[in-house]
Design a protein around this motif. Structure first.
Motif, short mmCIF file in Angstrom:
data_model
loop_
_atom_site.label_atom_id
_atom_site.label_comp_id
_atom_site.label_asym_id
_atom_site.label_seq_id
_atom_site.Cartn_x
_atom_site.Cartn_y
_atom_site.Cartn_z
N ALA A 108 0.81 -1.22 0.00
CA ALA A 108 0.00 0.00 0.00
C ALA A 108 0.85 1.27 0.00
N GLY A 109 2.17 1.11 0.04
CA GLY A 109 3.04 2.28 0.01
C GLY A 109 3.31 2.91 1.35
N VAL A 110 3.07 2.20 2.44
CA VAL A 110 3.37 2.75 3.76
C VAL A 110 4.88 2.93 3.88
N PRO A 111 5.36 4.14 4.17
CA PRO A 111 6.81 4.33 4.28
C PRO A 111 7.38 3.59 5.48
N ALA A 112 8.51 2.91 5.28
CA ALA A 112 9.22 2.23 6.37
C ALA A 112 8.26 1.40 7.23
N ALA A 113 7.56 0.49 6.59
CA ALA A 113 6.56 -0.30 7.30
C ALA A 113 7.17 -1.20 8.37
N HIS A 114 8.48 -1.42 8.31
CA HIS A 114 9.15 -2.27 9.29
C HIS A 114 9.62 -1.49 10.52
N VAL A 115 9.29 -0.21 10.57
CA VAL A 115 9.66 0.62 11.71
C VAL A 115 8.57 0.51 12.79
N MET A 116 8.99 0.50 14.04
CA MET A 116 8.05 0.29 15.15
C MET A 116 8.49 1.11 16.35
N THR A 117 7.60 1.21 17.32
CA THR A 117 7.92 1.79 18.61
C THR A 117 8.25 0.66 19.59
N LEU A 118 9.38 0.79 20.25
CA LEU A 118 9.81 -0.19 21.25
C LEU A 118 9.71 0.46 22.62
N ALA A 119 8.94 -0.14 23.52
CA ALA A 119 8.77 0.37 24.88
C ALA A 119 9.45 -0.57 25.86
N THR A 120 10.22 0.02 26.78
CA THR A 120 10.93 -0.74 27.81
C THR A 120 10.73 -0.05 29.16
N VAL A 121 11.22 -0.69 30.21
CA VAL A 121 11.20 -0.05 31.53
C VAL A 121 12.58 -0.23 32.16
N ASP A 122 12.94 0.71 33.03
CA ASP A 122 14.22 0.59 33.71
C ASP A 122 14.03 -0.12 35.04
N ALA A 123 15.11 -0.25 35.80
CA ALA A 123 15.06 -1.01 37.04
C ALA A 123 14.12 -0.40 38.07
N ALA A 124 13.84 0.89 37.93
CA ALA A 124 12.92 1.57 38.86
C ALA A 124 11.48 1.54 38.36
N GLY A 125 11.24 0.87 37.23
CA GLY A 125 9.89 0.79 36.69
C GLY A 125 9.47 1.97 35.86
N ARG A 126 10.41 2.85 35.51
CA ARG A 126 10.08 4.02 34.69
C ARG A 126 10.09 3.65 33.22
N PRO A 127 9.05 4.01 32.47
CA PRO A 127 8.96 3.58 31.07
C PRO A 127 9.80 4.44 30.15
N ASP A 128 10.15 3.84 29.02
CA ASP A 128 10.89 4.52 27.97
C ASP A 128 10.34 4.00 26.65
N ALA A 129 10.41 4.80 25.61
CA ALA A 129 9.96 4.36 24.29
C ALA A 129 10.75 5.09 23.23
N ARG A 130 10.97 4.40 22.11
CA ARG A 130 11.67 5.01 20.98
C ARG A 130 11.27 4.27 19.71
N VAL A 131 11.48 4.92 18.59
CA VAL A 131 11.18 4.30 17.29
C VAL A 131 12.44 3.62 16.79
N THR A 132 12.30 2.38 16.37
CA THR A 132 13.45 1.61 15.91
C THR A 132 13.00 0.68 14.79
N VAL A 133 13.90 -0.18 14.34
CA VAL A 133 13.66 -1.03 13.17
C VAL A 133 13.52 -2.48 13.59
N LEU A 134 12.58 -3.17 12.99
CA LEU A 134 12.45 -4.60 13.18
C LEU A 134 13.54 -5.29 12.36
#
Length: 223
Positions: free
Chosen positions: A45-71
């Motif tokens: 369908a022409g979606v740009p960079a369809a293999h790109v995703m948001t990755l969410a993680t947490v640190d040892a204190a339970g604080r969340p983090d998120a960033r866009v990265t590649v599968l």
């Protein structure tokens, strides 16, 4: 300023997708198979960079983090991403081995959400993925300063230099660097979201897969 932004946001709407639609009753029993179908349809369908995703993680204190990265890869259970052990992303994946992923393909009105535990890849898989990197990406991995404070742009340029020159400095026969690795998110739960189409009477569809003892159970969720 805030009131102006509020008014601006109020004027935005969820896009009405133009695409193949989705019939949950005909969905495969394996969600990874459905993910592959949706990914291929997004690319078609022409979606740009369809293999790109948001990755969410947490640190040892339970604080969340998120960033866009590649599968980087996907297999029967795991979705694979790359990260240095020394980066915030790698530290969080290593210390709190759980993560969530979101793929968003707005042209089709689709999202795929993945949640699960995290494990590292074996040496062969890691080496194969590292070999696929560009010379620039391999040079950055060799320098290994991702996400650290940048005090001097000239220092970074000097450190990277010509990527091909830096890659040549790798140990003979080395196919990766010790801190660079692949991390697999073993899917324990996957949700497929299809936004309502152009028909104003339609509604969003949400199909969730949950894995227990190696088997997948499916259920529809309220919009």
């Amino acid at each position: 300023m805030r009131s102006e932004l509020s008014g601006f946001l109020a004027g935005l709407t969820w896009p009405r997708p133009q695409g193949p639609g989705f019939d949950p009753d005909g969905a495969p029993s394996d969600p990874v198979v459905l993910f592959e179908q949706w990914l291929r349809e997004a690319v078609a369908a022409g979606v740009p960079a369809a293999h790109v995703m948001t990755l969410a993680t947490v640190d040892a204190a339970g604080r969340p983090d998120a960033r866009v990265t590649v599968l980087e890869d996907v297999d029967e259970h795991a979705f694979w991403v790359a990260a240095s052990d020394t980066s915030p992303k790698g530290k969080q994946l290593g210390r709190v081995p759980v993560a969530a992923l979101v793929f968003h393909w707005p042209q089709l009105g689709r999202q795929v959400r993945v949640r699960g535990t995290v494990r590292t890849a074996d040496e062969a898989r890691t080496a194969a993925a590292f070999e696929r990197l560009s010379a620039q990406a391999r040079a950055e991995a060799l320098v290994d300063r991702q996400s650290r404070p940048l005090h001097d742009e000239e220092w970074l340029s000097d450190a990277l230099g010509d990527p091909s020159d830096l890659v040549l400095l790798e140990d003979p026969g080395a196919s990766t660097v010790p801190v660079w690795r692949l991390w697999g998110v073993d899917a324990g739960r996957m949700e497929f979201f299809q936004a309502a189409g152009a028909d104003a009477d339609g509604h969003h569809l949400r199909l969730r897969y949950s894995r227990t003892d190696g088997a997948w159970a499916r259920e529809m969720l309220r919009p």
